[in-house]
Design an enzyme around this catalytic site. Structure first.
Site, PDB file in Angstrom:
ATOM      1  N   ASP A 166      -7.346  -3.059  -1.770  1.00  0.00           N
ATOM      2  CA  ASP A 166      -8.147  -3.933  -0.913  1.00  0.00           C
ATOM      3  C   ASP A 166      -9.569  -3.996  -1.457  1.00  0.00           C
ATOM      4  O   ASP A 166     -10.186  -2.967  -1.732  1.00  0.00           O
ATOM      5  CB  ASP A 166      -8.149  -3.403   0.527  1.00  0.00           C
ATOM      6  CG  ASP A 166      -6.790  -3.576   1.197  1.00  0.00           C
ATOM      7  OD1 ASP A 166      -6.062  -4.511   0.814  1.00  0.00           O
ATOM      8  OD2 ASP A 166      -6.475  -2.763   2.092  1.00  0.00           O
ATOM      9  N   HIS A 205      -6.743  -8.659  -0.690  1.00  0.00           N
ATOM     10  CA  HIS A 205      -5.703  -7.675  -1.009  1.00  0.00           C
ATOM     11  C   HIS A 205      -4.973  -8.156  -2.262  1.00  0.00           C
ATOM     12  O   HIS A 205      -4.502  -9.286  -2.308  1.00  0.00           O
ATOM     13  CB  HIS A 205      -4.763  -7.583   0.204  1.00  0.00           C
ATOM     14  CG  HIS A 205      -3.429  -6.958  -0.041  1.00  0.00           C
ATOM     15  ND1 HIS A 205      -3.059  -5.736   0.490  1.00  0.00           N
ATOM     16  CD2 HIS A 205      -2.343  -7.405  -0.732  1.00  0.00           C
ATOM     17  CE1 HIS A 205      -1.810  -5.457   0.131  1.00  0.00           C
ATOM     18  NE2 HIS A 205      -1.357  -6.448  -0.613  1.00  0.00           N
ATOM     19  N   HIS A 248      -6.880 -11.160   6.889  1.00  0.00           N
ATOM     20  CA  HIS A 248      -7.522 -11.000   5.576  1.00  0.00           C
ATOM     21  C   HIS A 248      -8.798 -11.829   5.417  1.00  0.00           C
ATOM     22  O   HIS A 248      -9.158 -12.225   4.309  1.00  0.00           O
ATOM     23  CB  HIS A 248      -6.529 -11.300   4.454  1.00  0.00           C
ATOM     24  CG  HIS A 248      -5.489 -10.234   4.307  1.00  0.00           C
ATOM     25  ND1 HIS A 248      -4.453 -10.077   5.198  1.00  0.00           N
ATOM     26  CD2 HIS A 248      -5.350  -9.231   3.399  1.00  0.00           C
ATOM     27  CE1 HIS A 248      -3.712  -9.038   4.844  1.00  0.00           C
ATOM     28  NE2 HIS A 248      -4.231  -8.513   3.749  1.00  0.00           N
ATOM     29  N   ASP A 288     -11.613 -10.522   6.034  1.00  0.00           N
ATOM     30  CA  ASP A 288     -12.687  -9.573   5.704  1.00  0.00           C
ATOM     31  C   ASP A 288     -12.389  -8.742   4.469  1.00  0.00           C
ATOM     32  O   ASP A 288     -13.076  -7.772   4.172  1.00  0.00           O
ATOM     33  CB  ASP A 288     -12.962  -8.657   6.899  1.00  0.00           C
ATOM     34  CG  ASP A 288     -11.738  -7.819   7.270  1.00  0.00           C
ATOM     35  OD1 ASP A 288     -10.638  -8.058   6.697  1.00  0.00           O
ATOM     36  OD2 ASP A 288     -11.877  -6.935   8.129  1.00  0.00           O
ATOM     37  N   HIS A 289     -11.357  -9.096   3.743  1.00  0.00           N
ATOM     38  CA  HIS A 289     -11.109  -8.440   2.451  1.00  0.00           C
ATOM     39  C   HIS A 289     -10.099  -9.256   1.650  1.00  0.00           C
ATOM     40  O   HIS A 289      -9.462 -10.156   2.204  1.00  0.00           O
ATOM     41  CB  HIS A 289     -10.610  -6.995   2.630  1.00  0.00           C
ATOM     42  CG  HIS A 289      -9.233  -6.870   3.208  1.00  0.00           C
ATOM     43  ND1 HIS A 289      -8.927  -7.096   4.529  1.00  0.00           N
ATOM     44  CD2 HIS A 289      -8.055  -6.530   2.626  1.00  0.00           C
ATOM     45  CE1 HIS A 289      -7.641  -6.886   4.745  1.00  0.00           C
ATOM     46  NE2 HIS A 289      -7.084  -6.555   3.603  1.00  0.00           N
ATOM     47  N   TYR A 336      -5.614 -16.147   5.433  1.00  0.00           N
ATOM     48  CA  TYR A 336      -4.328 -15.492   5.707  1.00  0.00           C
ATOM     49  C   TYR A 336      -4.569 -14.460   6.803  1.00  0.00           C
ATOM     50  O   TYR A 336      -5.590 -13.761   6.781  1.00  0.00           O
ATOM     51  CB  TYR A 336      -3.788 -14.812   4.440  1.00  0.00           C
ATOM     52  CG  TYR A 336      -2.418 -14.186   4.646  1.00  0.00           C
ATOM     53  CD1 TYR A 336      -1.273 -14.975   4.661  1.00  0.00           C
ATOM     54  CD2 TYR A 336      -2.286 -12.808   4.823  1.00  0.00           C
ATOM     55  CE1 TYR A 336      -0.023 -14.406   4.860  1.00  0.00           C
ATOM     56  CE2 TYR A 336      -1.034 -12.234   5.025  1.00  0.00           C
ATOM     57  CZ  TYR A 336       0.087 -13.038   5.045  1.00  0.00           C
ATOM     58  OH  TYR A 336       1.325 -12.475   5.248  1.00  0.00           O
ATOM     59  N   HIS A 385       0.834  -1.212   0.000  1.00  0.00           N
ATOM     60  CA  HIS A 385       0.000   0.000   0.000  1.00  0.00           C
ATOM     61  C   HIS A 385       0.866   1.259   0.000  1.00  0.00           C
ATOM     62  O   HIS A 385       0.457   2.299  -0.508  1.00  0.00           O
ATOM     63  CB  HIS A 385      -0.923   0.003   1.225  1.00  0.00           C
ATOM     64  CG  HIS A 385      -2.015  -1.017   1.145  1.00  0.00           C
ATOM     65  ND1 HIS A 385      -3.110  -0.861   0.315  1.00  0.00           N
ATOM     66  CD2 HIS A 385      -2.189  -2.199   1.775  1.00  0.00           C
ATOM     67  CE1 HIS A 385      -3.905  -1.917   0.454  1.00  0.00           C
ATOM     68  NE2 HIS A 385      -3.371  -2.745   1.326  1.00  0.00           N
TER      69      HIS A 385
HETATM   70 ZN   LIG Z   1      -4.146  -4.552   1.654  1.00  0.00          ZN
END
Ligand SMILES: [Zn+2]
Length: 256
Positions: A192, A228, A223, A225-226, A220, A185
């Site tokens: 994301d 990447h 992660h 909830d999203h 992972y 990022h």
């Molecule tokens: Zn991310």
């Protein structure tokens, strides 16, 4: 966005094409407010126009691939152009000519972002892309490439909206959300994704086909909830709950 009609009008006003030597003036080459290619490009070509093309087809490197954005039209670029052409029902010859450019013009906004993604949604940290691990210009350019990869992924998944939760972070923004010190990022190329209509696992799996060398998702740490997706120098995929592994080896019988 295609400016053909506007420019055709200018051409008429300027007398261009009237009384020219060529007896049958073909339809004027499309021009675009973001970027206009001035020549057909095929394997062996090089230059900034090749690099501009590579950015637009960066989402078509094939499974596990990453297209080099080096301005050299090699076999990888030809394959990516071919996949792009196939995705949009164009003649798939791996040569970028008027039909390919016209499709790209349809897909890009005047700021060169693909029509379904914007700089704003890839940066909810600050307004000027400053304060990351690279220059603001580099962070913004990296985000543009990620957007073109997402556009390819979106199209491959039926053109349903992809839910973007954020992208670029300055060091301060990254610290504020507890991001990893070397988070992509900070470079502008990480995005994301929310579940959207596709769901996390479908997104994580599909991303493998569109030039994302970093994919993190359910299973992972941090992660669930999203999803990447980002660029990095070597592949790192991990969404164990979705059958997406670090090595890129299938763990579940899922289609690519
Ligand atoms: Zn991310």
């Amino acid at each position: 966005m295609n400016l053909r009609s506007v420019l055709a009008l200018f051409a008429v006003m300027a007398g261009i094409g009237a009384g020219a030597v060529a007896p049958a003036v073909a339809e004027p080459a499309p021009l675009d407010a973001c970027y206009t290619w001035g020549r057909t490009l095929s394997e062996g070509a090089s230059g900034d126009d090749v690099r501009q093309l590579q950015i637009r087809v960066a989402g078509y490197p094939g499974y596990g691939g990453v297209l080099a954005l080096d301005g050299q039209f090699g076999p990888g670029t030809k394959a990516a152009v071919t996949r792009f052409q196939q995705a949009y029902g164009l003649g798939a010859d791996g040569i970028a000519g008027p039909a390919t450019y016209t499709k790209i013009y349809e897909l890009q906004d005047n700021d060169c972002t693909p029509v379904n993604f914007s700089y704003d949604e890839l940066n909810n940290c600050n307004s000027d892309w400053s304060g990351g691990n690279v220059s603001a210009a580099t962070a913004r350019a990296n985000a543009l490439v990620s957007m073109w990869k997402l556009q390819a992924m979106r199209h491959a998944m039926g053109d349903r909206p992809i839910d973007v939760n954020g992208g670029f972070r300055s060091v301060a923004c990254n610290n504020a959300v507890g991001g990893a010190p070397a988070s992509r990022h900070l470079y502008g190329d990480a995005v994301d994704l929310g579940a959207g209509p596709q769901g996390f696992c479908a997104l994580a799996r599909q991303a493998r086909n569109h030039g994302f060398s970093e994919i993190l998702g359910p299973g992972y740490v941090g992660h669930d909830d999203h999803v990447h997706v980002a660029h990095r120098s070597s592949r790192f995929w991990s969404a164990p709950s979705c059958g997406v592994s670090r090595e890129g080896v299938e763990q579940l019988p899922i289609d690519r």
